[in-house]
Write a protein that holds these residues in place. Structure first.
Motif, PDB file in Angstrom:
ATOM      1  N   CYS A  51       0.839  -1.197   0.000  1.00 54.09           N
ATOM      2  CA  CYS A  51       0.000   0.000   0.000  1.00 54.09           C
ATOM      3  C   CYS A  51       0.876   1.249   0.000  1.00 54.09           C
ATOM      4  O   CYS A  51       1.687   1.448   0.907  1.00 54.09           O
ATOM      5  N   THR A  52       0.704   2.087  -1.022  1.00 51.43           N
ATOM      6  CA  THR A  52       1.516   3.299  -1.125  1.00 51.43           C
ATOM      7  C   THR A  52       0.942   4.452  -0.314  1.00 51.43           C
ATOM      8  O   THR A  52       1.586   5.503  -0.194  1.00 51.43           O
ATOM      9  N   LYS A  53      -0.274   4.272   0.227  1.00 47.61           N
ATOM     10  CA  LYS A  53      -0.926   5.369   0.934  1.00 47.61           C
ATOM     11  C   LYS A  53      -0.627   5.360   2.432  1.00 47.61           C
ATOM     12  O   LYS A  53      -0.818   6.362   3.100  1.00 47.61           O
ATOM     13  N   THR A  54      -0.228   4.224   2.952  1.00 48.52           N
ATOM     14  CA  THR A  54      -0.034   4.098   4.395  1.00 48.52           C
ATOM     15  C   THR A  54       1.386   4.470   4.783  1.00 48.52           C
ATOM     16  O   THR A  54       2.340   3.994   4.161  1.00 48.52           O
ATOM     17  N   ASN A  55       1.529   5.301   5.794  1.00 40.36           N
ATOM     18  CA  ASN A  55       2.874   5.646   6.241  1.00 40.36           C
ATOM     19  C   ASN A  55       3.519   4.460   6.954  1.00 40.36           C
ATOM     20  O   ASN A  55       2.853   3.518   7.369  1.00 40.36           O
ATOM     21  N   VAL A  56       4.819   4.508   7.075  1.00 39.49           N
ATOM     22  CA  VAL A  56       5.584   3.363   7.561  1.00 39.49           C
ATOM     23  C   VAL A  56       5.193   3.008   8.992  1.00 39.49           C
ATOM     24  O   VAL A  56       5.123   1.831   9.359  1.00 39.49           O
ATOM     25  N   ALA A  57       4.917   4.005   9.806  1.00 41.07           N
ATOM     26  CA  ALA A  57       4.599   3.753  11.212  1.00 41.07           C
ATOM     27  C   ALA A  57       3.311   2.942  11.349  1.00 41.07           C
ATOM     28  O   ALA A  57       3.256   1.958  12.091  1.00 41.07           O
ATOM     29  N   MET A  58       2.266   3.335  10.622  1.00 39.91           N
ATOM     30  CA  MET A  58       1.014   2.598  10.689  1.00 39.91           C
ATOM     31  C   MET A  58       1.147   1.226  10.052  1.00 39.91           C
ATOM     32  O   MET A  58       0.524   0.250  10.493  1.00 39.91           O
ATOM     33  N   LYS A  59       1.958   1.112   9.012  1.00 44.66           N
ATOM     34  CA  LYS A  59       2.226  -0.193   8.422  1.00 44.66           C
ATOM     35  C   LYS A  59       2.822  -1.146   9.452  1.00 44.66           C
ATOM     36  O   LYS A  59       2.447  -2.326   9.529  1.00 44.66           O
ATOM     37  N   LEU A  60       3.764  -0.638  10.239  1.00 45.57           N
ATOM     38  CA  LEU A  60       4.415  -1.468  11.253  1.00 45.57           C
ATOM     39  C   LEU A  60       3.404  -1.999  12.256  1.00 45.57           C
ATOM     40  O   LEU A  60       3.429  -3.187  12.610  1.00 45.57           O
ATOM     41  N   LEU A  61       2.492  -1.149  12.707  1.00 44.71           N
ATOM     42  CA  LEU A  61       1.495  -1.576  13.686  1.00 44.71           C
ATOM     43  C   LEU A  61       0.520  -2.593  13.097  1.00 44.71           C
ATOM     44  O   LEU A  61       0.226  -3.621  13.724  1.00 44.71           O
ATOM     45  N   MET A  62       0.024  -2.310  11.889  1.00 42.53           N
ATOM     46  CA  MET A  62      -0.947  -3.229  11.295  1.00 42.53           C
ATOM     47  C   MET A  62      -0.302  -4.552  10.902  1.00 42.53           C
ATOM     48  O   MET A  62      -0.906  -5.621  11.052  1.00 42.53           O
ATOM     49  N   MET A  63       0.916  -4.514  10.425  1.00 43.73           N
ATOM     50  CA  MET A  63       1.593  -5.754  10.049  1.00 43.73           C
ATOM     51  C   MET A  63       1.903  -6.614  11.264  1.00 43.73           C
ATOM     52  O   MET A  63       1.933  -7.845  11.167  1.00 43.73           O
ATOM     53  N   SER A  64       2.121  -5.986  12.423  1.00 44.67           N
ATOM     54  CA  SER A  64       2.384  -6.769  13.628  1.00 44.67           C
ATOM     55  C   SER A  64       1.177  -7.607  14.020  1.00 44.67           C
ATOM     56  O   SER A  64       1.320  -8.700  14.583  1.00 44.67           O
ATOM     57  N   VAL A  65      -0.035  -7.117  13.703  1.00 44.55           N
ATOM     58  CA  VAL A  65      -1.251  -7.873  13.999  1.00 44.55           C
ATOM     59  C   VAL A  65      -1.266  -9.175  13.208  1.00 44.55           C
ATOM     60  O   VAL A  65      -1.456 -10.269  13.753  1.00 44.55           O
ATOM     61  N   PHE A  66      -1.034  -9.070  11.901  1.00 42.79           N
ATOM     62  CA  PHE A  66      -1.180 -10.243  11.041  1.00 42.79           C
ATOM     63  C   PHE A  66       0.079 -11.111  11.028  1.00 42.79           C
ATOM     64  O   PHE A  66       0.002 -12.293  10.691  1.00 42.79           O
ATOM     65  N   PHE A  67       1.210 -10.543  11.410  1.00 44.70           N
ATOM     66  CA  PHE A  67       2.403 -11.387  11.533  1.00 44.70           C
ATOM     67  C   PHE A  67       2.266 -12.346  12.716  1.00 44.70           C
ATOM     68  O   PHE A  67       2.669 -13.508  12.630  1.00 44.70           O
ATOM     69  N   SER A  68       1.692 -11.866  13.819  1.00 44.03           N
ATOM     70  CA  SER A  68       1.475 -12.752  14.959  1.00 44.03           C
ATOM     71  C   SER A  68       0.489 -13.861  14.604  1.00 44.03           C
ATOM     72  O   SER A  68       0.662 -15.025  15.002  1.00 44.03           O
ATOM     73  N   LEU A  69      -0.544 -13.544  13.824  1.00 44.64           N
ATOM     74  CA  LEU A  69      -1.485 -14.567  13.370  1.00 44.64           C
ATOM     75  C   LEU A  69      -0.810 -15.555  12.427  1.00 44.64           C
ATOM     76  O   LEU A  69      -1.108 -16.754  12.445  1.00 44.64           O
ATOM     77  N   LEU A  70       0.084 -15.057  11.581  1.00 50.32           N
ATOM     78  CA  LEU A  70       0.814 -15.938  10.671  1.00 50.32           C
ATOM     79  C   LEU A  70       1.668 -16.940  11.436  1.00 50.32           C
ATOM     80  O   LEU A  70       1.716 -18.130  11.086  1.00 50.32           O
ATOM     81  N   VAL A  71       2.330 -16.482  12.489  1.00 47.91           N
ATOM     82  CA  VAL A  71       3.138 -17.390  13.312  1.00 47.91           C
ATOM     83  C   VAL A  71       2.262 -18.452  13.965  1.00 47.91           C
ATOM     84  O   VAL A  71       2.618 -19.641  14.004  1.00 47.91           O
ATOM     85  N   ILE A  72       1.098 -18.049  14.464  1.00 48.55           N
ATOM     86  CA  ILE A  72       0.187 -19.007  15.091  1.00 48.55           C
ATOM     87  C   ILE A  72      -0.234 -20.078  14.101  1.00 48.55           C
ATOM     88  O   ILE A  72      -0.185 -21.280  14.394  1.00 48.55           O
ATOM     89  N   CYS A  73      -0.656 -19.658  12.922  1.00 49.78           N
ATOM     90  CA  CYS A  73      -1.152 -20.624  11.923  1.00 49.78           C
ATOM     91  C   CYS A  73      -0.030 -21.504  11.379  1.00 49.78           C
ATOM     92  O   CYS A  73      -0.211 -22.719  11.220  1.00 49.78           O
TER      93      CYS A  73
END
Length: 338
Positions: A51-73
């Motif tokens: 996504c080119t619209k999201t700043n890096v800081a918000m990307k980091l927070l949102m990606m941390s949500v789904f990265f933790s789910l990825l590790v679980i699965c």
């Protein structure tokens, strides 16, 4: 095969019966979550990163949500399936107790990390909506938030849940107190925080409704779009996670309840990325375009004529180049403010 474990639970009176089909379903469900959850959360991470619209800081927070789910699965679901298979074959050492304990703590850590990260994202969204001027989320703030979430989740998983799972706490009263504190910190605090932030956002949007309607900026459109996706993830967590928390607060839950409630709870590992992408229009369109490209390639490989592109995938290209550039510039500026 002898189903000797089907009448045995973790209580000494062996009074709980667990049906063989229920255990089989638990095994199959874990592998389904392993496959679908890994794919869905990987796609969600790809959408956020591209996504080119999201700043890096918000990307980091949102990606941390789904990265933790990825590790679980990806890592913990096969181990949970292996544990159920071991009970089917009366093999209590499948997997080894120490390995199982480590994976259970990893699983709990990631589940707590996800809830806490969702709460932090909600706080940032609420601050952006309530701010009277343009609010920019700084990268160092996001990094500090992720580090704080890590410490919070690690501490509760290792120092509260770990001793209970390793049977270090022998006194039942103390064990109940520790269990209550753990689920208060793990479930109640992040859920109440997230819910309060979304209520605050609704109030702020109503108060600023006339001003936002006058401005009609792409900022308000984007905030609604991004917030909609994360709010859908929060609702998914609430629907599937609340029964799971109630189960763990029960004084003596049967083993069959454990399988049923954990099957229900683990469904949100797959549902979360799907609802996140569905309710975020730009992500939904991006995934749809990639899926359509893959389908056209498959049809071409089979020698069939190329199918007609659906209307919803072509509407974004009907705007003039000047208009698209203007909208893109507005969206980029608006994104930097959240």
């Amino acid at each position: 095969m002898i189903n000797c474990s089907m009448n045995i639970d973790h209580y000494t009176d062996n009074s709980t019966y667990v049906s063989y089909p229920l255990v089989v379903y638990g095994v199959v469900h874990n592998y389904i979550v392993f496959v679908l959850g890994t794919v869905a959360n990987s796609v969600a991470l790809w959408c956020i990163s591209r996504c080119t619209k999201t700043n890096v800081a918000m990307k980091l927070l949102m990606m941390s949500v789904f990265f933790s789910l990825l590790v679980i699965c990806l890592i913990t679901r096969p181990v949970m399936a292996e544990k159920l298979i071991g009970s089917m074959y009366c093999d209590t050492s499948r997997p080894d107790d120490r390995v199982l304990l480590g994976f259970l703590i990893l699983y709990s850590f990631c589940a707590q990390f996800e809830l806490a990260a969702i709460a932090v994202v909600a706080v940032c969204r609420a601050v952006a909506v309530w701010a009277s001027n343009a609010h920019v989320l700084r990268l160092r703030v996001a990094v500090c938030a992720v580090v704080g979430i890590f410490i919070y989740s690690f501490g509760t998983a290792v120092f509260l849940l770990g001793p209970m799972m390793a049977n270090y706490i022998k006194d039942p009263l103390i064990a109940n107190v520790v269990n209550g504190v753990y689920f208060f910190l793990n479930t109640f605090v992040p859920n109440i925080t997230t819910m309060s932030c979304y209520v605050a956002m609704i109030i702020a949007m109503r108060r600023n409704g006339r001003r936002m309607a006058t401005v009609k900026s792409s900022h308000s459109r984007f905030v609604n779009n991004a917030t909609r996706g994360m709010f859908a993830v929060f609702v998914s967590n609430l629907v599937f996670g609340l029964p799971h928390s109630v189960y763990h607060m029960m004084p003596r839950p049967p083993l069959s309840y454990g399988i049923i409630f954990h099957v229900l709870f683990s469904m949100h590992f797959v549902v979360d990325p799907f609802v996140f992408m569905y309710f975020n229009h730009s992500y939904r369109r991006r995934v749809g375009e990639r899926l359509w490209t893959a389908w056209v390639w498959v049809v071409g490989m089979c020698g069939a004529p190329p199918p007609k592109t659906p209307t919803h995938l072509t509407t974004s290209t009907t705007t003039s180049s000047g208009g698209k550039d203007t909208l893109h510039t507005k969206d980029q500026r608006a994104e930097q403010n959240v």
